[in-house]
Scaffold this motif. Structure first.
Motif, PDB file in Angstrom:
ATOM      1  N   GLU A 223       0.159  63.456  12.603  1.00  0.00           N
ATOM      2  CA  GLU A 223      -1.026  62.919  11.931  1.00  0.00           C
ATOM      3  C   GLU A 223      -1.146  61.411  12.097  1.00  0.00           C
ATOM      4  OE1 GLU A 223      -0.815  64.206   7.862  1.00  0.00           O
ATOM      5  OE2 GLU A 223      -2.318  65.770   8.226  1.00  0.00           O
ATOM      6  N   ALA A 224      -0.034  60.740  12.337  1.00  0.00           N
ATOM      7  CA  ALA A 224      -0.065  59.285  12.504  1.00  0.00           C
ATOM      8  C   ALA A 224      -0.627  58.865  13.864  1.00  0.00           C
ATOM      9  CB  ALA A 224       1.340  58.711  12.324  1.00  0.00           C
ATOM     10  N   ASP A 225      -0.711  59.794  14.798  1.00  0.00           N
ATOM     11  CA  ASP A 225      -1.230  59.480  16.126  1.00  0.00           C
ATOM     12  C   ASP A 225      -2.742  59.700  16.138  1.00  0.00           C
ATOM     13  OD1 ASP A 225      -1.858  59.280  18.865  1.00  0.00           O
ATOM     14  OD2 ASP A 225       0.098  60.064  19.452  1.00  0.00           O
ATOM     15  N   GLU A 226      -3.518  58.612  16.299  1.00  0.00           N
ATOM     16  CA  GLU A 226      -4.979  58.697  16.258  1.00  0.00           C
ATOM     17  C   GLU A 226      -5.558  59.475  17.431  1.00  0.00           C
ATOM     18  OE1 GLU A 226      -6.401  54.745  16.033  1.00  0.00           O
ATOM     19  OE2 GLU A 226      -5.687  54.401  13.977  1.00  0.00           O
ATOM     20  N   ARG A 227      -4.795  59.651  18.488  1.00  0.00           N
ATOM     21  CA  ARG A 227      -5.309  60.373  19.652  1.00  0.00           C
ATOM     22  C   ARG A 227      -5.334  61.875  19.449  1.00  0.00           C
ATOM     23  NH1 ARG A 227      -1.084  57.899  23.808  1.00  0.00           N
ATOM     24  NH2 ARG A 227       0.198  58.456  21.984  1.00  0.00           N
ATOM     25  N   ILE A 228      -4.602  62.357  18.446  1.00  0.00           N
ATOM     26  CA  ILE A 228      -4.576  63.787  18.153  1.00  0.00           C
ATOM     27  C   ILE A 228      -5.812  64.144  17.329  1.00  0.00           C
ATOM     28  CG2 ILE A 228      -3.334  65.606  16.926  1.00  0.00           C
ATOM     29  CD1 ILE A 228      -0.757  64.230  17.710  1.00  0.00           C
ATOM     30  N   LEU A 229      -6.529  65.168  17.755  1.00  0.00           N
ATOM     31  CA  LEU A 229      -7.797  65.545  17.137  1.00  0.00           C
ATOM     32  C   LEU A 229      -7.574  66.253  15.799  1.00  0.00           C
ATOM     33  CD1 LEU A 229      -9.604  66.906  20.338  1.00  0.00           C
ATOM     34  CD2 LEU A 229      -9.685  64.595  19.384  1.00  0.00           C
ATOM     35  N   LYS A 230      -8.490  66.005  14.865  1.00  0.00           N
ATOM     36  CA  LYS A 230      -8.411  66.638  13.553  1.00  0.00           C
ATOM     37  C   LYS A 230      -8.825  68.110  13.629  1.00  0.00           C
ATOM     38  CE  LYS A 230      -7.253  62.677  11.891  1.00  0.00           C
ATOM     39  NZ  LYS A 230      -5.820  62.424  11.543  1.00  0.00           N
ATOM     40  N   GLU A 231      -9.713  68.411  14.534  1.00  0.00           N
ATOM     41  CA  GLU A 231     -10.168  69.778  14.743  1.00  0.00           C
ATOM     42  C   GLU A 231      -9.857  70.189  16.176  1.00  0.00           C
ATOM     43  OE1 GLU A 231     -11.288  71.848  12.586  1.00  0.00           O
ATOM     44  OE2 GLU A 231     -11.396  70.433  10.906  1.00  0.00           O
ATOM     45  N   PRO A 232      -9.359  71.389  16.410  1.00  0.00           N
ATOM     46  CA  PRO A 232      -9.181  72.512  15.469  1.00  0.00           C
ATOM     47  C   PRO A 232      -7.935  72.445  14.600  1.00  0.00           C
ATOM     48  CG  PRO A 232      -8.537  73.186  17.667  1.00  0.00           C
ATOM     49  CD  PRO A 232      -9.033  71.786  17.789  1.00  0.00           C
ATOM     50  N   GLY A 233      -7.242  71.332  14.567  1.00  0.00           N
ATOM     51  CA  GLY A 233      -6.096  71.184  13.686  1.00  0.00           C
ATOM     52  C   GLY A 233      -4.770  71.362  14.406  1.00  0.00           C
ATOM     53  N   ILE A 234      -3.704  70.942  13.704  1.00  0.00           N
ATOM     54  CA  ILE A 234      -2.350  71.001  14.258  1.00  0.00           C
ATOM     55  C   ILE A 234      -1.677  72.289  13.797  1.00  0.00           C
ATOM     56  CG2 ILE A 234      -0.115  69.852  14.358  1.00  0.00           C
ATOM     57  CD1 ILE A 234      -1.601  67.233  13.635  1.00  0.00           C
ATOM     58  N   GLN A 235      -1.090  73.006  14.729  1.00  0.00           N
ATOM     59  CA  GLN A 235      -0.391  74.252  14.402  1.00  0.00           C
ATOM     60  C   GLN A 235       1.105  74.047  14.572  1.00  0.00           C
ATOM     61  OE1 GLN A 235      -1.232  77.558  16.990  1.00  0.00           O
ATOM     62  NE2 GLN A 235      -0.606  79.081  15.474  1.00  0.00           N
ATOM     63  N   ILE A 236       1.853  74.291  13.500  1.00  0.00           N
ATOM     64  CA  ILE A 236       3.312  74.173  13.523  1.00  0.00           C
ATOM     65  C   ILE A 236       3.887  75.416  12.857  1.00  0.00           C
ATOM     66  CG2 ILE A 236       5.324  72.806  12.850  1.00  0.00           C
ATOM     67  CD1 ILE A 236       3.487  70.380  12.587  1.00  0.00           C
ATOM     68  N   GLY A 237       4.828  76.082  13.502  1.00  0.00           N
ATOM     69  CA  GLY A 237       5.419  77.273  12.915  1.00  0.00           C
ATOM     70  C   GLY A 237       6.678  77.692  13.647  1.00  0.00           C
ATOM     71  N   VAL A 238       7.500  78.500  12.968  1.00  0.00           N
ATOM     72  CA  VAL A 238       8.719  79.017  13.570  1.00  0.00           C
ATOM     73  C   VAL A 238       8.334  80.091  14.579  1.00  0.00           C
ATOM     74  CG1 VAL A 238      10.886  80.207  13.157  1.00  0.00           C
ATOM     75  CG2 VAL A 238      10.080  78.500  11.516  1.00  0.00           C
ATOM     76  N   VAL A 239       8.797  79.914  15.801  1.00  0.00           N
ATOM     77  CA  VAL A 239       8.427  80.844  16.861  1.00  0.00           C
ATOM     78  C   VAL A 239       9.593  81.735  17.292  1.00  0.00           C
ATOM     79  CG1 VAL A 239       8.939  79.272  18.782  1.00  0.00           C
ATOM     80  CG2 VAL A 239       7.172  81.011  19.065  1.00  0.00           C
ATOM     81  N   ALA A 240      10.832  81.274  17.062  1.00  0.00           N
ATOM     82  CA  ALA A 240      11.970  82.086  17.500  1.00  0.00           C
ATOM     83  C   ALA A 240      13.230  81.669  16.759  1.00  0.00           C
ATOM     84  CB  ALA A 240      12.186  81.950  19.012  1.00  0.00           C
ATOM     85  N   LEU A 241      14.099  82.655  16.485  1.00  0.00           N
ATOM     86  CA  LEU A 241      15.440  82.402  15.966  1.00  0.00           C
ATOM     87  C   LEU A 241      16.379  82.554  17.155  1.00  0.00           C
ATOM     88  CD1 LEU A 241      15.229  84.445  12.632  1.00  0.00           C
ATOM     89  CD2 LEU A 241      14.835  81.984  12.977  1.00  0.00           C
ATOM     90  N   ALA A 242      16.626  81.444  17.836  1.00  0.00           N
ATOM     91  CA  ALA A 242      17.384  81.481  19.081  1.00  0.00           C
ATOM     92  C   ALA A 242      18.886  81.534  18.802  1.00  0.00           C
ATOM     93  CB  ALA A 242      17.036  80.270  19.937  1.00  0.00           C
TER      94      ALA A 242
END
Length: 294
Positions: A223-242
């Protein structure tokens, strides 16, 4: 048995009178056929002039059409393709006219060109397929000049769409020529078609890490990086238990022209941010257990 001796026949010497007679005969022939020779000479010179002037006219018309299409803001790659087509077509027309001037029947020439074209077409099927593919590229326009694409197993920025090949410039400034048939015959990935792109990071943290806190830290960094767009939003999630880490998928959206700069910067910022919060990013390890014999 006796051998017969072959006596060569005597060769009559060439006298000055014989030379004079030959020159006289040639002069007489030239005099008698002067009109014919002049006609042939004029026709040959005219044919050469037709070719020279026709070549200049073909190039001039090709350039004029190129300028006209450029003023209408047509893609430069398409402009080059159409200009070359017009130039070659006009040159063939002038070539037929030049042959007709020296007495060659143009109908026969067209028939010969057609037959030769068929033979050449069978022999050069690959080239004709490249030509047909070039027409399809210009018609459907899956990419335009300046787009960054991946075609025929190579990637680069499109510099020109020519009659038989597409010219790319690789990121390390190399020219790559891809046959048009290879472009159409495979998957085409256009990275520049849309205004935005999604960055995909996979970040692994230790099994002992606080997953909720890890997600908050990464989200705050992005969110601190102004180059990252607000829409469609940032997606962060657990993808694998490696095997040795819990893997998060991190997917921010950016403008296409900012993609690589943001990609590199966010990867470094996430590493530094997690280190600052004491969240471990594990690396593969191997434990070796030695058993002493009793």
């Amino acid at each position: 048995m006796s051998e017969e001796t072959v006596v060569p026949e005597p060769v009559e010497p060439v006298t000055p009178m014989d030379v004079v007679d030959t020159v006289a005969d040639a002069t007489t022939w030239v005099t008698d056929n002067s009109d014919l020779l002049i006609g042939y000479g004029v026709n040959i010179i005219t044919a050469i002039l037709i070719l020279l002037i026709g070549n200049l006219v073909a190039k001039g018309v090709g350039r004029s059409i190129g300028k006209l299409l450029t003023k209408r803001k047509l893609d430069p790659a398409v402009v080059e393709f159409l200009s070359a087509m017009v130039r070659y077509l006009l040159f063939v027309i002038f070539l037929i006219a030049a042959l007709g001037r020296i007495g060659v029947q143009t109908a026969s020439v067209v028939a010969v060109i057609g037959a030769a074209g068929l033979a050449v077409g069978l022999a050069l099927q690959g080239s004709l397929s490249n030509f047909a593919a070039g027409v399809l590229i210009v018609g459907f326009r899956p990419f335009k000049s300046g787009d960054y694409v991946e075609v025929g197993g190579v990637a680069g920025s499109v510099e020109a769409i020519q009659i038989f090949q597409t010219v790319l410039k690789s990121p390390d400034n190399k020219m790559v020529v891809v046959p048009n048939a290879a472009v159409i015959g495979g998957a085409i990935t256009n990275y520049s078609r849309h205004d935005t792109r999604r960055i995909d990071h996979v970040i692994g943290v230790s099994y002992s890490a606080d997953l909720k806190k890890t997600k908050e830290v990464i989200h705050k960094i992005l969110e601190a990086d102004e180059r990252i767009l607000k829409e469609p939003g940032i997606q962060i999630g657990v993808v694998a238990l490696a095997d040795s880490s819990v893997n998060f998928v991190v997917r921010p959206w950016v403008r296409t022209e900012d993609y690589w700069n943001v990609y590199f910067d966010t990867l470094q910022a996430i590493k530094e941010g997690l280190d600052g919060e004491g969240i471990e990013i594990p690396f593969p390890q191997m434990d070796v257990h030695l058993n002493k014999p009793e």
